[in-house]
Write an enzyme that holds these catalytic residues in place. Structure first.
Site, short mmCIF file in Angstrom:
data_model
loop_
_atom_site.label_atom_id
_atom_site.label_comp_id
_atom_site.label_asym_id
_atom_site.label_seq_id
_atom_site.Cartn_x
_atom_site.Cartn_y
_atom_site.Cartn_z
N TYR A 22 19.49 -3.03 14.89
CA TYR A 22 19.79 -3.42 13.51
C TYR A 22 18.64 -4.14 12.80
CZ TYR A 22 24.49 -2.16 14.93
OH TYR A 22 25.59 -1.46 15.39
N ASN A 73 29.14 -1.55 3.74
CA ASN A 73 28.90 -1.29 5.16
C ASN A 73 30.13 -1.79 5.92
OD1 ASN A 73 28.18 -1.09 7.81
ND2 ASN A 73 26.14 -2.04 7.56
N HIS A 79 34.89 3.55 11.76
CA HIS A 79 35.34 4.59 12.68
C HIS A 79 36.83 4.50 13.01
CE1 HIS A 79 31.02 4.62 12.92
NE2 HIS A 79 31.00 3.41 13.46
N ASP A 86 42.25 3.95 2.55
CA ASP A 86 43.26 3.95 1.49
C ASP A 86 42.87 3.00 0.35
OD1 ASP A 86 44.75 5.76 2.92
OD2 ASP A 86 46.21 4.31 3.67
N HIS A 99 24.95 2.36 6.28
CA HIS A 99 24.76 1.86 7.64
C HIS A 99 23.28 1.57 7.85
CE1 HIS A 99 28.85 2.95 8.61
NE2 HIS A 99 28.62 4.09 7.99
N LEU A 100 23.02 0.49 8.54
CA LEU A 100 21.63 0.14 8.87
C LEU A 100 21.05 1.17 9.85
CD1 LEU A 100 22.60 -3.54 9.39
CD2 LEU A 100 20.77 -2.91 7.83
N SER A 101 21.84 1.46 10.89
CA SER A 101 21.38 2.39 11.92
C SER A 101 21.78 3.82 11.54
CB SER A 101 22.01 2.02 13.27
OG SER A 101 23.43 2.14 13.20
#
Ligand code: DQA
Length: 142
Positions: A22, A73, A79, A86, A99-101
């Protein structure tokens, strides 16, 4: 123009959390860079972090009353969380998933996002620049 930068679980530990994945910037470093970028773009930025799903949902609901868009993020909730998906569907403002990665270069369980389908778009793998690219994209929508 006003934008919410919303960070999910464990992102408060950036800087010391798995820096090889990260990076070494802290959450404050990232937020400060985004506030600076906001000034350049003529945008007002509010940054919120929570490791609690309900608090992230509240922040999304609240954003619909004042924000032109959200850079989000969702961390590990990406996941797993139907409730966050919703909430994004329920609000009428654009949300960009970041996302950083590069989640696709990592474990298979990270390849699935429950929220991508209800987001305006998604940026993954550019470290703090994922947030910056998303913010730029949102300002160009408006
Ligand atoms: C992350 C990727 C997620 O898979 C992980 O659970 C995180 C961080 C990222 O920014 O790369 O907490 O969202």
């Amino acid at each position: 123009m006003k934008y919410l930068i919303l960070h999910g679980p464990n992102l408060n530990l950036l800087g010391s959390r798995e820096p090889e994945v990260y990076g070494s910037m802290t959450l404050d470093d990232i937020n400060n860079k985004l506030i600076e970028l906001g000034k350049e773009l003529g945008a007002e930025i509010k940054c919120v972090q929570s490791s609690h799903e309900g608090a992230l949902i509240d922040a999304l609901h609240n954003a619909r009353t004042w924000a032109n868009g959200v850079v989000f993020n969702p961390g590990g909730f990406t996941h797993t969380s139907v409730a966050l998906r919703d909430a994004i569907s329920a609000i009428q403002i654009p949300v960009v998933e970041v996302h950083l990665s590069n989640v696709y270069a990592r474990e298979e369980f990270r390849h699935k996002s429950l929220i991508s389908g209800v987001c305006k778009g998604k940026i993954t793998g550019f470290g703090w620049s994922s947030y910056a690219l998303a913010l730029r994209a949102l300002t160009e929508l408006s």
